[in-house]
Design a protein around this motif. Structure first.
Motif, mmCIF file in Angstrom:
data_model
loop_
_atom_site.group_PDB
_atom_site.id
_atom_site.type_symbol
_atom_site.label_atom_id
_atom_site.label_comp_id
_atom_site.label_asym_id
_atom_site.label_seq_id
_atom_site.Cartn_x
_atom_site.Cartn_y
_atom_site.Cartn_z
ATOM 1 N N PHE A 86 30.210 -0.380 -42.139
ATOM 2 C CA PHE A 86 30.748 0.794 -41.454
ATOM 3 C C PHE A 86 29.844 1.164 -40.279
ATOM 4 C CE2 PHE A 86 31.454 5.387 -40.903
ATOM 5 C CZ PHE A 86 32.831 5.398 -40.781
ATOM 6 N N ARG A 87 30.425 1.298 -39.095
ATOM 7 C CA ARG A 87 29.654 1.563 -37.878
ATOM 8 C C ARG A 87 29.836 3.011 -37.423
ATOM 9 N NH1 ARG A 87 26.111 -2.661 -37.685
ATOM 10 N NH2 ARG A 87 27.223 -4.510 -38.409
ATOM 11 N N GLY A 88 29.487 3.928 -38.291
ATOM 12 C CA GLY A 88 29.560 5.343 -37.966
ATOM 13 C C GLY A 88 28.534 6.105 -38.778
ATOM 14 N N GLU A 89 28.457 7.401 -38.567
ATOM 15 C CA GLU A 89 27.508 8.256 -39.278
ATOM 16 C C GLU A 89 28.255 9.432 -39.900
ATOM 17 O OE1 GLU A 89 25.949 5.683 -36.459
ATOM 18 O OE2 GLU A 89 27.060 7.493 -35.883
ATOM 19 N N PRO A 90 29.001 9.178 -40.959
ATOM 20 C CA PRO A 90 29.858 10.226 -41.537
ATOM 21 C C PRO A 90 29.083 11.369 -42.173
ATOM 22 C CG PRO A 90 29.831 8.303 -42.966
ATOM 23 C CD PRO A 90 29.125 7.904 -41.703
ATOM 24 N N TYR A 91 27.823 11.133 -42.540
ATOM 25 C CA TYR A 91 27.056 12.174 -43.236
ATOM 26 C C TYR A 91 25.975 12.786 -42.348
ATOM 27 C CZ TYR A 91 29.347 9.623 -46.975
ATOM 28 O OH TYR A 91 30.291 9.003 -47.757
ATOM 29 N N LEU A 92 26.001 12.478 -41.070
ATOM 30 C CA LEU A 92 25.022 13.051 -40.153
ATOM 31 C C LEU A 92 25.375 14.515 -39.885
ATOM 32 C CD1 LEU A 92 22.574 12.195 -38.340
ATOM 33 C CD2 LEU A 92 24.236 11.967 -36.479
ATOM 34 N N PRO A 93 24.411 15.439 -40.030
ATOM 35 C CA PRO A 93 24.713 16.852 -39.751
ATOM 36 C C PRO A 93 25.205 17.027 -38.322
ATOM 37 C CG PRO A 93 22.603 16.642 -40.862
ATOM 38 C CD PRO A 93 23.031 15.242 -40.495
ATOM 39 N N VAL A 94 26.214 17.872 -38.165
ATOM 40 C CA VAL A 94 26.796 18.098 -36.849
ATOM 41 C C VAL A 94 26.208 19.351 -36.225
ATOM 42 C CG1 VAL A 94 28.916 16.863 -37.348
ATOM 43 C CG2 VAL A 94 28.739 19.271 -37.947
ATOM 44 N N MET A 95 26.607 19.627 -34.995
ATOM 45 C CA MET A 95 25.999 20.713 -34.239
ATOM 46 C C MET A 95 26.240 22.087 -34.854
ATOM 47 S SD MET A 95 24.223 19.497 -31.834
ATOM 48 C CE MET A 95 23.945 20.996 -30.902
ATOM 49 N N ASP A 96 27.342 22.274 -35.585
ATOM 50 C CA ASP A 96 27.610 23.604 -36.139
ATOM 51 C C ASP A 96 26.576 24.001 -37.195
ATOM 52 O OD1 ASP A 96 28.365 21.879 -38.103
ATOM 53 O OD2 ASP A 96 30.236 22.920 -38.594
ATOM 54 N N LEU A 97 25.800 23.010 -37.678
ATOM 55 C CA LEU A 97 24.747 23.334 -38.639
ATOM 56 C C LEU A 97 23.707 24.262 -37.996
ATOM 57 C CD1 LEU A 97 23.526 22.769 -41.465
ATOM 58 C CD2 LEU A 97 22.294 20.855 -40.432
ATOM 59 N N LEU A 98 23.512 24.117 -36.689
ATOM 60 C CA LEU A 98 22.518 24.928 -35.997
ATOM 61 C C LEU A 98 22.969 26.384 -35.812
ATOM 62 C CD1 LEU A 98 21.484 22.378 -33.218
ATOM 63 C CD2 LEU A 98 20.381 22.780 -35.419
ATOM 64 N N ALA A 123 31.461 -7.551 -10.921
ATOM 65 C CA ALA A 123 30.695 -7.682 -12.161
ATOM 66 C C ALA A 123 29.752 -6.510 -12.377
ATOM 67 C CB ALA A 123 29.911 -8.995 -12.151
ATOM 68 N N SER A 124 29.230 -5.934 -11.282
ATOM 69 C CA SER A 124 28.281 -4.825 -11.429
ATOM 70 C C SER A 124 28.943 -3.548 -11.935
ATOM 71 C CB SER A 124 27.580 -4.554 -10.094
ATOM 72 O OG SER A 124 28.526 -4.198 -9.095
ATOM 73 N N ALA A 125 30.296 -3.521 -11.973
ATOM 74 C CA ALA A 125 30.972 -2.346 -12.501
ATOM 75 C C ALA A 125 30.645 -2.138 -13.978
ATOM 76 C CB ALA A 125 32.487 -2.484 -12.319
ATOM 77 N N ALA A 126 30.195 -3.206 -14.645
ATOM 78 C CA ALA A 126 29.809 -3.078 -16.054
ATOM 79 C C ALA A 126 28.633 -2.133 -16.234
ATOM 80 C CB ALA A 126 29.469 -4.457 -16.627
ATOM 81 N N LEU A 127 27.889 -1.893 -15.146
ATOM 82 C CA LEU A 127 26.740 -0.987 -15.226
ATOM 83 C C LEU A 127 27.172 0.471 -15.386
ATOM 84 C CD1 LEU A 127 24.503 -2.555 -12.426
ATOM 85 C CD2 LEU A 127 24.278 -2.849 -14.897
ATOM 86 N N ASP A 128 28.456 0.747 -15.148
ATOM 87 C CA ASP A 128 28.962 2.111 -15.311
ATOM 88 C C ASP A 128 29.104 2.490 -16.779
ATOM 89 O OD1 ASP A 128 29.057 2.415 -12.609
ATOM 90 O OD2 ASP A 128 31.188 1.910 -12.425
ATOM 91 N N ARG A 129 29.095 1.507 -17.664
ATOM 92 C CA ARG A 129 29.276 1.781 -19.086
ATOM 93 C C ARG A 129 28.006 2.376 -19.694
ATOM 94 N NH1 ARG A 129 31.578 -3.890 -21.218
ATOM 95 N NH2 ARG A 129 29.662 -4.530 -20.185
ATOM 96 N N ALA A 130 28.212 3.079 -20.798
ATOM 97 C CA ALA A 130 27.068 3.673 -21.482
ATOM 98 C C ALA A 130 26.127 2.585 -21.993
ATOM 99 C CB ALA A 130 27.560 4.533 -22.647
ATOM 100 N N VAL A 131 24.835 2.858 -21.931
ATOM 101 C CA VAL A 131 23.836 1.875 -22.361
ATOM 102 C C VAL A 131 23.797 1.778 -23.879
ATOM 103 C CG1 VAL A 131 21.386 1.258 -22.308
ATOM 104 C CG2 VAL A 131 22.461 2.284 -20.288
ATOM 105 N N VAL A 132 23.862 2.904 -24.553
ATOM 106 C CA VAL A 132 23.844 2.924 -26.015
ATOM 107 C C VAL A 132 25.031 3.732 -26.516
ATOM 108 C CG1 VAL A 132 21.350 2.689 -26.174
ATOM 109 C CG2 VAL A 132 22.358 4.972 -26.058
ATOM 110 N N GLU A 133 25.409 3.512 -27.746
ATOM 111 C CA GLU A 133 26.524 4.245 -28.331
ATOM 112 C C GLU A 133 26.085 5.642 -28.746
ATOM 113 O OE1 GLU A 133 27.574 1.710 -31.577
ATOM 114 O OE2 GLU A 133 29.068 0.625 -30.395
ATOM 115 N N CYS A 136 34.151 5.220 -37.478
ATOM 116 C CA CYS A 136 33.615 3.891 -37.183
ATOM 117 C C CYS A 136 33.887 3.527 -35.723
ATOM 118 C CB CYS A 136 34.256 2.856 -38.109
ATOM 119 S SG CYS A 136 33.627 1.178 -37.874
ATOM 120 N N ARG A 137 32.902 2.921 -35.080
ATOM 121 C CA ARG A 137 33.037 2.534 -33.682
ATOM 122 C C ARG A 137 33.414 1.063 -33.516
ATOM 123 N NH1 ARG A 137 28.592 5.705 -34.181
ATOM 124 N NH2 ARG A 137 27.195 3.899 -34.267
#
Length: 265
Positions: free
Chosen positions: A247-259, A123-133, A139-140
């Motif tokens: 919708f569970r995504g961020e389609p309009y969030l600026p991406v890294m290439d903006l920098l 059961a503790s193997a679940a701790l290997d998963r990411a805490v937040v998305e 969409c996730r």
């Protein structure tokens, strides 16, 4: 006089499709909680690795492919992937529980000339998963889950297979919309693949393209359940499903290439 030890090792395996088997290292079958545990002297577990820290508890179960309950083809096809396994010791005279030794789900399975080895993750193997998305343009959520909330009634269809050529499956009805089954799932209801599921990469008319070949040969007329899919884009979510609010995504969030942009670049 030395007391006679009457302890036998047993394990109960519950597949994701509901099939449950019992096995024991004893020299005869044992019935425990109404389930017959078949004698399997070739099945041996490794030491159980457990601790009070945050590291995942793991152990291995190895055995020869001699039992009719565990077939090499089913292992390769993935029927046992994710199966829940409980290992315990019982008194083989009374059937009373002596000790619970471990519980987990089957992870990776390795085959060799001597048999197979299956990793069990606790059961503790679940701790290997990411805490937040992490953020993503797509969409996730999974189509129809509690976060997506699209009603799947009418989006699941029972069809018959007309022909199969590699990953291309032709069925007896056309898709409800262009690439309507792309990203969906084909569940095998009949034939040698019964209980397995195949991911659909894309669809066109009555043709489905799977992401991998079916595990076993498919005969014409085989019954399947085909479930619609989604390409995870905001355009499809809003246009086809009218579900942009969920919708569970961020389609309009600026991406890294903006920098990295610069004037005149």
């Amino acid at each position: 006089m030395t007391a006679l030890a009457t302890i036998a090792l047993c394990w109960r395996v519950e597949r994701c499709d509901g099939v449950t088997i019992g096995l024991t290292a004893h020299d005869r079958d044992l019935t425990i909680d109404g389930l017959v545990h078949r004698a399997a002297p070739g099945m041996t577990p490794s030491a159980v690795v457990r601790g009070d820290g945050l590291a995942a508890d793991t152990m291995d179960v190895g055995g020869a492919l001699t039992s009719s309950a565990i077939d090499e083809r089913d292992l390769i096809a993935g029927r046992w992937d994710g199966a829940r396994v409980a290992i315990f010791a019982v008194d083989w005279v009374t059937g009373a529980l002596h000790a619970e030794l471990g519980e987990g789900r089957i992870g990776s399975v390795e085959l060799s000339d001597r048999g197979f080895t299956a990793e069990l993750r606790g059961a503790s193997a679940a701790l290997d998963r990411a805490v937040v998305e992490t953020t993503s343009a797509d969409c996730r959520a999974a189509l129809g889950d509690k976060r997506c909330r699209v009603a799947m009634a009418g989006r699941r269809r029972m069809l018959r297979v007309v022909s199969v050529e590699g990953v291309v499956v032709t069925v007896d009805a056309v898709e409800p919309s262009a690439d309507g089954y792309g990203g969906g799932v084909l569940r095998w209801i009949g034939g040698a693949n019964t209980g397995l599921a195949s991911a659909i990469a894309g669809s066109a008319g009555a043709t489905l393209t799977l992401r991998a070949d079916p595990a076993f040969a498919v005969a014409a007329g085989t019954l399947v359940e085909v479930i619609e899919g989604c390409d995870k884009t905001i355009a499809t979510c809003a246009g086809r499903f009218g579900n942009a609010l969920n919708f569970r995504g961020e389609p309009y969030l600026p991406v890294m290439d903006l920098l990295t942009r610069y004037p005149g670049g």
